[in-house]
Design an enzyme around this catalytic site. Structure first.
Site, PDB file in Angstrom:
ATOM      1  CB  ALA A   1       2.803  -8.845  -1.448  1.00 56.15           C
ATOM      2  CB  THR A   2       0.268 -12.606   1.697  1.00 60.52           C
ATOM      3  OG1 THR A   2       0.173 -11.347   2.380  1.00 60.52           O
ATOM      4  CG2 THR A   2       0.295 -13.732   2.707  1.00 60.52           C
TER       5      THR A   2
ATOM      6  CG  ASN B   1       5.526  -2.993   6.362  1.00 62.54           C
ATOM      7  OD1 ASN B   1       6.597  -3.591   6.393  1.00 62.54           O
ATOM      8  ND2 ASN B   1       4.551  -3.247   7.200  1.00 62.54           N
TER       9      ASN B   1
ATOM     10  CD  GLN C   1       4.363  -0.389   1.757  1.00 64.19           C
ATOM     11  OE1 GLN C   1       4.121   0.681   1.182  1.00 64.19           O
ATOM     12  NE2 GLN C   1       3.423  -1.070   2.398  1.00 64.19           N
TER      13      GLN C   1
ATOM     14  CB  SER D   1       1.186  -6.024  -3.285  1.00 64.81           C
ATOM     15  OG  SER D   1      -0.190  -6.091  -2.992  1.00 64.81           O
ATOM     16  N   GLY D   2      -0.585  -5.412  -5.919  1.00 60.85           N
ATOM     17  CA  GLY D   2      -1.376  -4.458  -6.688  1.00 60.85           C
ATOM     18  C   GLY D   2      -2.014  -3.351  -5.857  1.00 60.85           C
ATOM     19  CG  HIS D   3      -3.713  -3.985  -1.752  1.00 59.60           C
ATOM     20  ND1 HIS D   3      -3.769  -3.343  -0.547  1.00 59.60           N
ATOM     21  CD2 HIS D   3      -3.035  -5.129  -1.520  1.00 59.60           C
ATOM     22  CE1 HIS D   3      -3.167  -4.085   0.372  1.00 59.60           C
ATOM     23  NE2 HIS D   3      -2.707  -5.182  -0.208  1.00 59.60           N
TER      24      HIS D   3
ATOM     25  CB  THR E   1      -9.717 -19.764 -13.564  1.00 64.70           C
ATOM     26  OG1 THR E   1     -10.046 -21.125 -13.840  1.00 64.70           O
ATOM     27  CG2 THR E   1     -10.160 -18.877 -14.710  1.00 64.70           C
TER      28      THR E   1
ATOM     29  CB  CYS F   1       0.095  -6.561   8.514  1.00 70.01           C
ATOM     30  SG  CYS F   1      -0.235  -6.062   6.836  1.00 70.01           S
TER      31      CYS F   1
HETATM   32  N1  PMP Z   1       4.978  -6.937   2.151  1.00 65.70           N
HETATM   33  C1  PMP Z   1       4.896  -5.657   2.542  1.00 65.70           C
HETATM   34  C2  PMP Z   1       6.156  -4.877   2.755  1.00 65.70           C
HETATM   35  C3  PMP Z   1       3.642  -5.061   2.741  1.00 65.70           C
HETATM   36  O1  PMP Z   1       3.573  -3.790   3.140  1.00 65.70           O
HETATM   37  C4  PMP Z   1       2.474  -5.836   2.522  1.00 65.70           C
HETATM   38  C5  PMP Z   1       1.097  -5.235   2.738  1.00 65.70           C
HETATM   39  N2  PMP Z   1       0.880  -4.737   4.040  1.00 65.70           N
HETATM   40  C6  PMP Z   1       2.620  -7.172   2.115  1.00 65.70           C
HETATM   41  C7  PMP Z   1       3.886  -7.681   1.940  1.00 65.70           C
HETATM   42  C8  PMP Z   1       1.426  -8.063   1.886  1.00 65.70           C
HETATM   43  O2  PMP Z   1       0.758  -7.672   0.713  1.00 65.70           O
HETATM   44  P1  PMP Z   1      -0.661  -8.247   0.286  1.00 65.70           P
HETATM   45  O3  PMP Z   1      -1.670  -7.453   1.062  1.00 65.70           O
HETATM   46  O4  PMP Z   1      -0.734  -7.996  -1.188  1.00 65.70           O
HETATM   47  O5  PMP Z   1      -0.688  -9.694   0.602  1.00 65.70           O
END
Ligand code: PMP
Length: 378
Positions: free
Chosen positions: A69-70, A149, A179, A199-201, A237, A324
């Site tokens: 997502a970043t 978040n 989220q 985001s995947g994780h 890739t 974060c």
């Molecule tokens: N946006 C939000 C609202 C998040 O909670 C997060 C993850 N903490 C991110 C962006 C960033 O995601 P990623 O770890 O996949 O870069």
């Protein structure tokens, strides 16, 4: 072990782990290669793209895979500024965006753009009228996260974007839906969202994989250039194992969104009931304004990190605010009008489909013990 930090990251589900291993062991060709091995790898990417598209009610060609997502937030916001920020110079955002949005906005401010930040109300939600007030004829981009978040506050993004489009039809809309993805419906067209980040994780896929939705007709130049993969939008890739795992995780959850939501609601309600008699706890997540997957509360008089490490000694894993913003003052809680004292003692508990009832008793037991022990040593 009690893992209640699912807003930071989730455990990879079996389906995703299997898909990743299969791609690494068997389908290890380069999707750009013209031979059979390449084609097989490309098929895995195509399947995963379909899954993510379906989860967003979008078309597969509108989905681009990224490293997370970043990267999606950076690409979409910087890209929108490059493509649409020549004549107009103003961006409207909420004042509680994730750092991957907020820091990108600061870069643009340094480049001469104006950013108007809309504060949330006391319940943590951004109000449509407040947001709309900030939008004017110079606004080319409106961004607002779907679910916060740190608190779980659910912003009325569909209402906000509808109002924005009504006021400034050519304004581009973006939501960081990390989220909310697979927890609430994220229907891009119905939401009037031109750009969406996921985001995947956070949804039981591995770390290092994410996606972005770009509405047809919206021009976003690539941030990462090179071999032209992902239709030139994101060179490099493709990480087939991660992409395939992301697709598998999405497929596994898409069927059970409602059941998982109800389960999270029950866990959240139960935790609120268990915390209610503890007079040293102040709840920061408004029940009606927030998604049940996240519950933020303050343990009066005990700094977040101190309590977090006590809980950790009892094998209970939670977060202090957001993972974060390690060690930093919570901007989100301050913007809501919560005092520095309470903000400094905030704990974020977050659930996933894997969370179990027993974990709530473990948490509340450890909180009681932690409060008693730490109060004495003060
Ligand atoms: N946006 C939000 C609202 C998040 O909670 C997060 C993850 N903490 C991110 C962006 C960033 O995601 P990623 O770890 O996949 O870069």
């Amino acid at each position: 072990m009690t893992y209640l930090d699912n807003a930071a990251t989730t455990k990879v589900c079996e389906e995703a782990a299997e898909a990743a291993v299969k791609a690494m062991r068997e389908t290890y060709g380069n999707p750009s290669s013209l031979h059979r091995m390449g084609l097989d790898a490309e098929l895995l990417v195509t399947d995963a793209r379909k899954a993510v598209a379906q989860a967003l009610s979008a078309a597969p060609e509108q989905i681009t895979f990224t490293s997370g997502a970043t990267e999606s937030n950076n690409t979409l916001i910087l890209g929108a500024a490059r493509a649409y920020g020549r004549r107009k110079k103003t961006i409207v955002a909420s004042s509680v965006e994730h750092p991957s949005v907020e820091e990108t906005l600061r870069v643009l401010e340094n480049d001469g753009f104006t950013v108007k930040r809309v504060k949330p109300r006391a319940d943590g939600r951004v109000d449509t009228v407040d947001y709309l007030y900030a939008v004017d004829s110079d606004t080319f981009l409106a961004t607002c996260m779907y679910v916060n978040n740190e608190t779980g506050a659910v912003n009325p993004v569909a209402d906000i974007f509808e109002a924005v489009k009504h006021k400034q039809p050519d304004c581009i809309t973006h939501t960081d839906a990390v989220q909310a993805f697979l927890k609430l419906p994220v229907k891009v067209a119905a939401m009037n969202a031109d750009l969406v980040t996921v985001s995947g994780h956070k949804v039981h896929a591995p770390k290092g994989i994410g996606a972005m939705y770009i509405k047809k007709g919206i021009r976003i130049p690539a941030l990462i250039t090179g071999g032209g993969q992902e239709k030139g939008l994101r060179s490099g890739t493709e990480s087939v194992p991660l992409i395939s795992a992301f697709g598998a995780a999405v497929n596994a959850q898409l069927k059970n969104i409602d059941t998982a939501y109800k389960n999270a609601r029950m866990l959240n309600d139960r935790l609120r009931t268990l915390l209610a008699p503890l007079d040293f706890i102040t709840i920061n997540s408004d029940k009606d304004a927030c998604i049940p997957y996240i519950l933020n509360f303050s343990v009066q008089g005990i700094r977040s990190e101190i309590m977090l490490h006590f809980l950790e000694s009892k094998k209970v894993y939670v977060s202090s605010g957001s993972a974060c913003s390690k060690g930093k003052h919570s901007r989100v809680l301050s913007e809501m009008g919560i005092s520095d004292k309470l903000a400094d003692s905030a704990i974020r508990v977050s659930f996933s489909k894997m969370s179990a009832w027993g974990e709530l008793d473990q948490l509340t037991g450890a909180l009681r013990e932690g409060h008693m022990t730490l109060e004495k040593t003060k």
